[in-house]
Scaffold this active site. Structure first.
Site, PDB file in Angstrom:
ATOM      1  N   HIS A 148       0.825  -1.224   0.000  1.00 16.91           N
ATOM      2  CA  HIS A 148       0.000   0.000   0.000  1.00 16.91           C
ATOM      3  C   HIS A 148       0.857   1.272   0.000  1.00 16.91           C
ATOM      4  O   HIS A 148       0.329   2.363  -0.227  1.00 16.91           O
ATOM      5  CB  HIS A 148      -0.910   0.055   1.234  1.00 16.91           C
ATOM      6  CG  HIS A 148      -1.964  -1.002   1.252  1.00 16.91           C
ATOM      7  ND1 HIS A 148      -2.880  -1.144   0.239  1.00 16.91           N
ATOM      8  CD2 HIS A 148      -2.246  -1.979   2.158  1.00 16.91           C
ATOM      9  CE1 HIS A 148      -3.691  -2.172   0.516  1.00 16.91           C
ATOM     10  NE2 HIS A 148      -3.317  -2.689   1.680  1.00 16.91           N
ATOM     11  N   ASP A 187      -2.579 -10.748  -2.188  1.00 19.83           N
ATOM     12  CA  ASP A 187      -3.105 -10.242  -0.914  1.00 19.83           C
ATOM     13  C   ASP A 187      -4.602  -9.943  -1.078  1.00 19.83           C
ATOM     14  O   ASP A 187      -5.082  -9.668  -2.173  1.00 19.83           O
ATOM     15  CB  ASP A 187      -2.346  -8.962  -0.533  1.00 19.83           C
ATOM     16  CG  ASP A 187      -2.665  -8.478   0.867  1.00 19.83           C
ATOM     17  OD1 ASP A 187      -1.963  -8.889   1.814  1.00 19.83           O
ATOM     18  OD2 ASP A 187      -3.623  -7.684   1.020  1.00 19.83           O
ATOM     19  N   HIS A 238      -6.072  -7.329  -0.240  1.00 19.75           N
ATOM     20  CA  HIS A 238      -6.260  -5.925  -0.600  1.00 19.75           C
ATOM     21  C   HIS A 238      -5.554  -5.597  -1.902  1.00 19.75           C
ATOM     22  O   HIS A 238      -4.570  -6.238  -2.267  1.00 19.75           O
ATOM     23  CB  HIS A 238      -5.696  -5.030   0.512  1.00 19.75           C
ATOM     24  CG  HIS A 238      -6.299  -5.275   1.859  1.00 19.75           C
ATOM     25  ND1 HIS A 238      -5.745  -6.142   2.768  1.00 19.75           N
ATOM     26  CD2 HIS A 238      -7.409  -4.751   2.434  1.00 19.75           C
ATOM     27  CE1 HIS A 238      -6.497  -6.167   3.872  1.00 19.75           C
ATOM     28  NE2 HIS A 238      -7.508  -5.331   3.688  1.00 19.75           N
ATOM     29  N   ASP A 269      -4.423 -12.704   3.923  1.00 19.15           N
ATOM     30  CA  ASP A 269      -5.672 -12.225   4.523  1.00 19.15           C
ATOM     31  C   ASP A 269      -6.900 -12.631   3.713  1.00 19.15           C
ATOM     32  O   ASP A 269      -8.022 -12.260   4.060  1.00 19.15           O
ATOM     33  CB  ASP A 269      -5.633 -10.704   4.774  1.00 19.15           C
ATOM     34  CG  ASP A 269      -4.819  -9.935   3.759  1.00 19.15           C
ATOM     35  OD1 ASP A 269      -4.427 -10.522   2.725  1.00 19.15           O
ATOM     36  OD2 ASP A 269      -4.567  -8.726   3.981  1.00 19.15           O
TER      37      ASP A 269
HETATM   38 ZN   LIG Z   1      -3.948  -7.147   2.881  1.00 20.06          ZN
END
Ligand SMILES: [Zn+2]
Length: 343
Positions: free
Chosen positions: A124, A161, A163, A248
């Site tokens: 991120h 991931d 995200h 995740d």
């Molecule tokens: Zn993540």
């Protein structure tokens, strides 16, 4: 197969709050698992701090200085979700530098593939901003280093991931030397990663987003890998495969809404290894991103390492029938990237 592993106790010195999902317990558990594991086929690659110049390959100088300024301070809030503790700067430099050492070990042939078990995570992090538990973008710094130090011009980054890796996408959005392919829950944090984000200018087609709906499982992820990740990657012919490995998406994860299991991570790893083996002599390097259920994370990382060592814990299977939703997602991705990739 010799698998390089990066681990270092400095990564436990990036201290977030106790209730923060991205806390040192994640790595304490993974390192304990490593201690129990058969060391055959594993080689530890010592980490080192990335230099300011190396970090600046992907980050603004001012930003690197700002993070450096948190050194020794009790707590600095970098973003609503991201904090620096007194030794976070040191840990973050060692996280990026650990990944660079893994790159050197792979490029020199000391290892075939490897896994940097580091924190803070990276995908991120934007060039000038911390975000979503991430300080320096380890994988993006690594890709820049491969361009600069080894002259590579076809680097594949696969990000599985939960995200979307907004930071990584933005770093290479206008470039064709790095192909970024991400599966992620959508709509979800950080909000980016829709089908129509395919890159811009020279980079059009070199960002491939696979936005997955809530609840998708092994079969759905493996279907997306089989239909999109594999074929697009093989057309790109990477010189190395880098992986933002987040866990995740596991069914037990407290942040995620997906239903992936250890078996699914094994299947994805196997497919990525096949891409690497077909295109670039097996060179495949993973950097740890998310994964917040400590036991599920540890078991998933173990499964992936066993797969990388060539001693898989699961029989290979294709994960069964994908859902109608996954098929629809995949067909929308194919539509979005049709101008750039003839699948
Ligand atoms: Zn993540």
């Amino acid at each position: 197969m010799t698998v390089g592993i990066v681990r270092d106790d400095i990564y436990l010195q990036h201290i977030t709050d106790d209730f923060h999902p991205e806390n040192p317990r994640r790595l304490v558990s993974i390192y304990a698992m490593l201690d129990e594991m058969d060391k055959n086929g594993l080689v530890y690659v010592p980490a080192r701090p990335a230099t300011r110049e190396e970090l600046a390959l992907n980050h603004d100088h001012n930003y690197v200085d700002m993070i450096c300024g948190t050194k020794g301070k009790m707590q600095t809030r970098l973003d609503p979700d991201t904090v620096a503790s007194p030794r976070s700067y040191e840990a973050a430099c060692m996280a990026a530098g650990g990944f660079l050492e893994l790159i050197d070990a792979s490029m020199s042939g000391k290892i075939v593939n490897g896994f940097a078990l580091v924190r803070p995570p990276g995908h991120h992090a934007e060039s000038g901003r911390s975000m979503g538990f991430c300080i320096f973008n380890n994988i993006a710094v690594g890709a820049r280093y491969l361009e600069k130090s080894y002259g590579l011009s076809r680097i594949l980054i696969v990000d599985f991931d939960l995200h979307h890796g907004n930071g990584t996408q933005h770093s290479f959005y206008s470039e064709r030397s790095v192909l970024y392919i991400s599966t992620h829950q959508y709509p979800y944090y950080p909000g980016t990663g829709w089908y129509d984000e395919v890159g811009q200018g020279q980079g059009k087609g070199y960002t491939v987003n696979i936005p997955m709906s809530y609840g998708m499982n092994d079969a759905d992820y493996l279907y997306a890998f089989r239909e999109i990740v594999g074929p697009v990657s093989r057309l790109f012919k990477p010189e190395i495969v880098l992986v933002s490995a987040g866990f995740d998406t596991h069914g037990s994860d407290p942040l995620g809404g997906m239903a992936v299991t250890e078996r699914g991570f094994a299947g994805m790893t196997k497919m990525l290894m096949e891409i690497a083996s077909d295109c670039c002599g097996g060179k495949m390097l993973l950097a740890l991103e998310g994964g917040y259920h400590v036991t599920a994370l540890t078991n998933s990382v173990k499964t992936v390492i066993m797969e990388m060592k060539g001693t898989p814990l699961y029989d290979s299977d294709e994960g069964g029938e994908a859902s109608a939703g996954a098929m629809q997602t995949v067909s929308k991705v194919k539509e979005a990237i049709k101008p750039y990739w003839s699948l």
